[in-house]
Design an enzyme around this catalytic site. Structure first.
Site, PDB file in Angstrom:
ATOM      1  N   GLU A   1      -5.020  -8.522  -1.332  1.00 50.56           N
ATOM      2  CA  GLU A   1      -5.425  -8.432   0.075  1.00 50.56           C
ATOM      3  C   GLU A   1      -6.834  -7.866   0.110  1.00 50.56           C
ATOM      4  OE1 GLU A   1      -2.716  -6.501   2.924  1.00 50.56           O
ATOM      5  OE2 GLU A   1      -4.495  -5.655   3.884  1.00 50.56           O
TER       6      GLU A   1
ATOM      7  N   GLU B   1       0.818  -1.215   0.000  1.00 51.17           N
ATOM      8  CA  GLU B   1       0.000   0.000   0.000  1.00 51.17           C
ATOM      9  C   GLU B   1       0.857   1.273   0.000  1.00 51.17           C
ATOM     10  OE1 GLU B   1      -2.883  -0.370   3.133  1.00 51.17           O
ATOM     11  OE2 GLU B   1      -3.763  -2.185   2.280  1.00 51.17           O
TER      12      GLU B   1
END
Length: 524
Positions: free
Chosen positions: A325, A202
């Site tokens: 994810e 991220e």
């Protein structure tokens, strides 16, 4: 296996029975009338592999010394093996704080951890893998012994590894591959299979979370460094690279901008597939009603629209993508919801919608750890484990569009070819799976297939806790393990129309459907 030729996804077809809606809108409940189901099996929207449903374990599990994760447990091994074939992603926030030292010492647990004073289930429910912002606490060492335990377990249960390297090693403004090279050299010497790699987690949130920034153009160069590194190892030169792992494109404009910049700088060619993350809600704010709200479920549709539009605009072609994810709620999940029966609505819908949008894989966060885990701290399966297991046993191959005679926003339907193997279905068998979000039962009319016999797998809450039950029933029978044995989960045999309960989900198999595209897939 040869690839069946399919048509490119028509976004109008995908949205035909999934109209975007306001997540705060009050939904009118429909009566339990009959719905005629029409499945277009003349063309395939996509093809899913046997690995499509995959799983993730946060690297924080290593940081916390695998508390509760007993590699030697026969029960855990059986639970893990039943999901194979599957990819396991070791990544998450802690991936960017992991240092590999084959001869090192395991990092001490943080001072605030006191195993004697905390119940492990409660600790998991509270999302104890949430990252501390103190880097001295976050940084940790994974030893050779710990890595051996992980890789031997994966090999034993048939899990294929996706490993996320620490991006926070820098040299001269770019990623420093020295520590990654150490892990690869160690792994190659032991014959460890690692078919997939990632770099960082991220990155669009680095400035917000860590007060630092690694821009998309720099990350592309970092991936090229990783690509060059793995090419030096015959065991790994064919392994895939997946990035940039931006999160929740529908929530964060910064994530969309980051993805655009990454792709424009050469990301279309730097990675094997684009990887993104997605969550529906904040785990601390989610309510039961959110899990059955079509507006909330459609946030994934918005997310995937952004992804495909950005990819086509920048790359000029359909670049494969995967959700590396994803789960119901971020922040470790929603306690007493993400591990309950009701979580299955979000999970099953995500699998169905992502397949229609041509995702290659969907990685469930997580197999172990947090409220969204498939297996809890006492190594007992949560309801979504059994849902995932049924999906793995039933579904593989071409994906079909489903429509109803009367549009109904509270009914969501998906169709695939049946997987061969566990239930021994014939090559042309068809699977329909559904989510009935309404508080009324509904009857499915399969006039398309006459009064053919069907196999029914209807999942309902396992006890009086109803939607928040931590247990699940299959065709009215509670699903429980006997010692370490995973249940067989046999279907109920019916003929003709099928009535499903209010606020339920499940699978209906038509063994005699004789779908040509399914036969071609399985015989190729």
């Amino acid at each position: 296996m040869a690839v069946v030729i399919i048509n490119t996804v028509d976004q109008n077809v995908v949205k035909q029975d999934l109209v975007l809606s306001d997540p705060n809108e009050k939904i009118e409940q429909r009566s339990g009338a009959s719905q005629r189901i029409v499945i277009d099996t003349s063309t395939s929207l996509h093809i899913t592999s046997s690995h499509y449903l995959s799983i993730a374990i946060d690297s924080g599990t290593i940081r916390w010394k695998f508390r509760g994760f007993d590699f030697s447990s026969k029960k855990l091994q059986d639970l893990a093996k039943a999901l194979s074939p599957i990819y396991i992603r070791y990544g998450g926030n802690y991936a960017d704080f992991l240092h590999f030292d084959p001869d090192g010492t395991e990092s001490a647990l943080p001072k605030h951890w006191d195993q004697e004073k905390q119940d492990l289930d409660q600790t998991f429910d509270s999302g104890f893998f949430d990252l501390p912002f103190d880097k001295e606490v976050a940084n940790f060492t994974m030893t050779g012994r710990q890595w051996d335990n992980i890789t031997r377990f994966c090999d034993k249960v048939g899990w294929d590894i996706m490993f996320d390297f620490n991006l926070f090693y820098w040299r001269n403004g770019f990623w420093d591959p020295t520590n990654a090279d150490l892990l690869l050299r160690y792994s190659a010497a032991r014959g460890v299979k690692i078919p997939s790699f990632q770099l960082g987690n991220e990155p669009n949130g680095f400035s917000r979370n860590y007060n630092l920034s690694i821009e998309g153009d720099i990350l592309v160069q970092d991936f090229m460094i990783l690509k060059n590194l793995i090419s030096k190892y015959p065991q790994y030169d064919a392994s895939g690279l997946y990035g940039p792992d931006v999160t929740t494109l529908d929530f964060h404009g910064s994530a969309r901008t980051y993805l655009q910049n990454f792709l424009r700088a050469g990301g279309c060619d730097a990675v094997t597939e684009i990887s993104v993350h997605h969550y529906y809600k904040n785990g601390r704010a989610a309510k039961v009603k959110d899990f059955l709200n079509p507006g909330v479920l459609d946030s994934l549709l918005t997310n995937l629209d952004f992804l495909l539009n950005i990819t086509m605009e920048v790359c000029k072609f359909h670049k494969p993508f995967r959700l590396t994810e994803t789960s119901s709620c971020y922040g470790g999940g929603a306690p007493k919801l993400s591990d309950a029966y009701v979580a299955g609505f979000m999970w099953l819908d995500k699998l169905g919608l992502s397949a229609k949008y041509k995702a290659t894989h969907v990685f469930r966060q997580s197999f172990f750890g947090g409220s969204y885990a498939l297996v809890n701290a006492k190594l007992n399966p949560n309801p979504d484990y059994f849902l995932s297991l049924l999906y793995k046993r039933l579904i593989e191959g071409p994906v079909f569009n489903v429509t109803t005679a009367e549009p109904n926003r509270l009914l969501r339907l998906y169709a695939h070819c049946a997987r061969k193997g566990f239930y021994n279905y014939p090559d042309g068998a068809l699977v329909l799976y559904y989510l009935n979000l309404a508080n009324q039962s509904i009857t499915f009319d399969f006039a398309q297939y006459g009064n053919d016999a069907v196999d029914v797998f209807l999942l309902t809450p396992g006890d009086a806790m109803d939607l928040t039950s931590r247990f699940v029933k299959l065709n009215g029978q509670p699903l429980v393990m006997k010692d370490s044995k995973v249940p067989d989960m046999p279907p109920k045999h019916e003929t003709g129309d099928v009535t499903v309960a209010a606020e339920s989900f499940g699978f209906i198999v038509i063994p005699s459907a004789d779908i040509e595209l399914c036969k071609r897939y399985h015989r190729s």
